[in-house]
Every structure is written in C-alpha cells, then in structure tokens.
Design a protein around this motif. Structure first.
Motif, mmCIF file in Angstrom:
data_model
loop_
_atom_site.group_PDB
_atom_site.id
_atom_site.type_symbol
_atom_site.label_atom_id
_atom_site.label_comp_id
_atom_site.label_asym_id
_atom_site.label_seq_id
_atom_site.Cartn_x
_atom_site.Cartn_y
_atom_site.Cartn_z
ATOM 1 N N ALA A 106 5.634 50.475 -11.011
ATOM 2 C CA ALA A 106 5.665 49.195 -10.297
ATOM 3 C C ALA A 106 7.063 48.908 -9.757
ATOM 4 O O ALA A 106 7.224 48.503 -8.600
ATOM 5 N N TYR A 107 8.092 49.129 -10.579
ATOM 6 C CA TYR A 107 9.466 48.918 -10.116
ATOM 7 C C TYR A 107 9.845 49.935 -9.043
ATOM 8 O O TYR A 107 10.504 49.603 -8.059
ATOM 9 N N PHE A 108 9.452 51.178 -9.257
ATOM 10 C CA PHE A 108 9.734 52.225 -8.280
ATOM 11 C C PHE A 108 9.081 51.877 -6.947
ATOM 12 O O PHE A 108 9.714 51.930 -5.898
ATOM 13 N N ALA A 109 7.805 51.522 -7.016
ATOM 14 C CA ALA A 109 7.067 51.199 -5.791
ATOM 15 C C ALA A 109 7.616 49.942 -5.134
ATOM 16 O O ALA A 109 7.628 49.843 -3.909
ATOM 17 N N SER A 110 8.096 48.975 -5.937
ATOM 18 C CA SER A 110 8.629 47.749 -5.341
ATOM 19 C C SER A 110 9.822 48.058 -4.444
ATOM 20 O O SER A 110 9.939 47.495 -3.354
ATOM 21 N N TYR A 111 10.685 48.954 -4.875
ATOM 22 C CA TYR A 111 11.803 49.368 -4.028
ATOM 23 C C TYR A 111 11.278 50.115 -2.806
ATOM 24 O O TYR A 111 11.652 49.819 -1.667
ATOM 25 N N SER A 112 10.389 51.055 -3.056
ATOM 26 C CA SER A 112 9.870 51.875 -1.963
ATOM 27 C C SER A 112 9.143 51.041 -0.927
ATOM 28 O O SER A 112 9.288 51.265 0.279
ATOM 29 N N TYR A 113 8.364 50.071 -1.386
ATOM 30 C CA TYR A 113 7.600 49.261 -0.436
ATOM 31 C C TYR A 113 8.442 48.190 0.234
ATOM 32 O O TYR A 113 8.122 47.760 1.343
#
Length: 146
Positions: A84-91
């Motif tokens: 979720a944290y990884f994707a939050s940056y990516s998105y």
C-alpha cells in the motif's frame, strides 16, 4: 588482492544501497522498455498511448515492488501494508504522469516514448528515500533488512 578485499568490505557496508542501485537498474530497464514495447508491438496501443501507460503502470509497480521487497529491503513486515505504501508513492507519481505525458505529447509535440522516458528520469531521485523511510521501514529493531 588487498584492493579487492577493501572493495568487498565497502560493498558489504553499503549493501542495501548497492542492491537498490541494481534493482533500480533492472526496474528502470523493465519499466522503460515495457511501455515502448506495448506501443511498438500493438497498433491499438500505438493509438491509445494512455491505455498503454495505464497497463504499463500496473505491471511495473508489481514488478518493482517484488524486486525491492525481495532483493533490496528484505523486510518481514506486513506485505499488504508495504505494498500500500509502495503503491501510494507509485500512484502519486502516476497521477503526475497522467498530467505530464499528454502535456508533453500534445502540448509540446514530443513523441510519447521520449516524453515518457524524460518523465521517468525526473521521478527516480525520490523513490529510494521514500521506500527506505516509508515503505520498507523497519518496524522492529531486529528487522534491519541488510
């Protein structure tokens, strides 16, 4: 022989940054080739570059998370929280990309491939610090990730 030993020792001390650079190189190569491959090999994606960008983003986020989780940070934390944290940056970067790519292509007349390449290069700098401090931070003292 002593020089080789000193280099090995320095690499061991900076093991995570070295692994990050290697994973980053693999992710960059994969990410920068996936989008153009969609455009080059599919006439539909060639005319719908934003759809290619969307598919590329999803595939590349999963690929990058896997390489950083397994190969770089090696944490044993909750995988769903980390993703979720990884994707939050990516998105967040993807949101900026949704604005930048059409601006570069339609506003400045660039071809989608060099436009996307340029945008990707601009976003690389902050990712290491975000992922180290937020995504893969050690929750427990024993989780060093080295």
């Amino acid at each position: 022989m002593r020089l080789i030993e000193r280099v090995r020792t320095r690499l061991r001390r900076g093991e995570r940054p070295v692994r990050y650079l290697l994973a980053g190189a693999a992710n960059t190569a994969f990410g920068l080739s996936f989008f153009p491959a969609l455009l080059w090999f599919s006439p539909w994606f060639a005319h719908n570059y934003m759809a290619a960008l969307l598919l590329s983003q999803v595939v590349c986020v999963v690929f990058a998370f896997s390489t950083y989780k397994i190969g770089v940070f090696r944490t044993r934390n909750n995988i769903l929280r980390e993703f979720a944290y990884f994707a939050s940056y990516s998105y967040a970067v993807f949101g900026a990309n949704l604005i930048a790519l059409p601006l570069l292509v339609q506003g400045f007349g660039l071809h989608p491939i060099p436009a996307q390449f340029s945008f990707s290069l601009m976003t690389l700098a902050g990712s290491y610090f975000w992922h180290q401090a937020v995504t893969f931070r050690a929750d427990k003292p024993s989780d060093t990730g080295t």
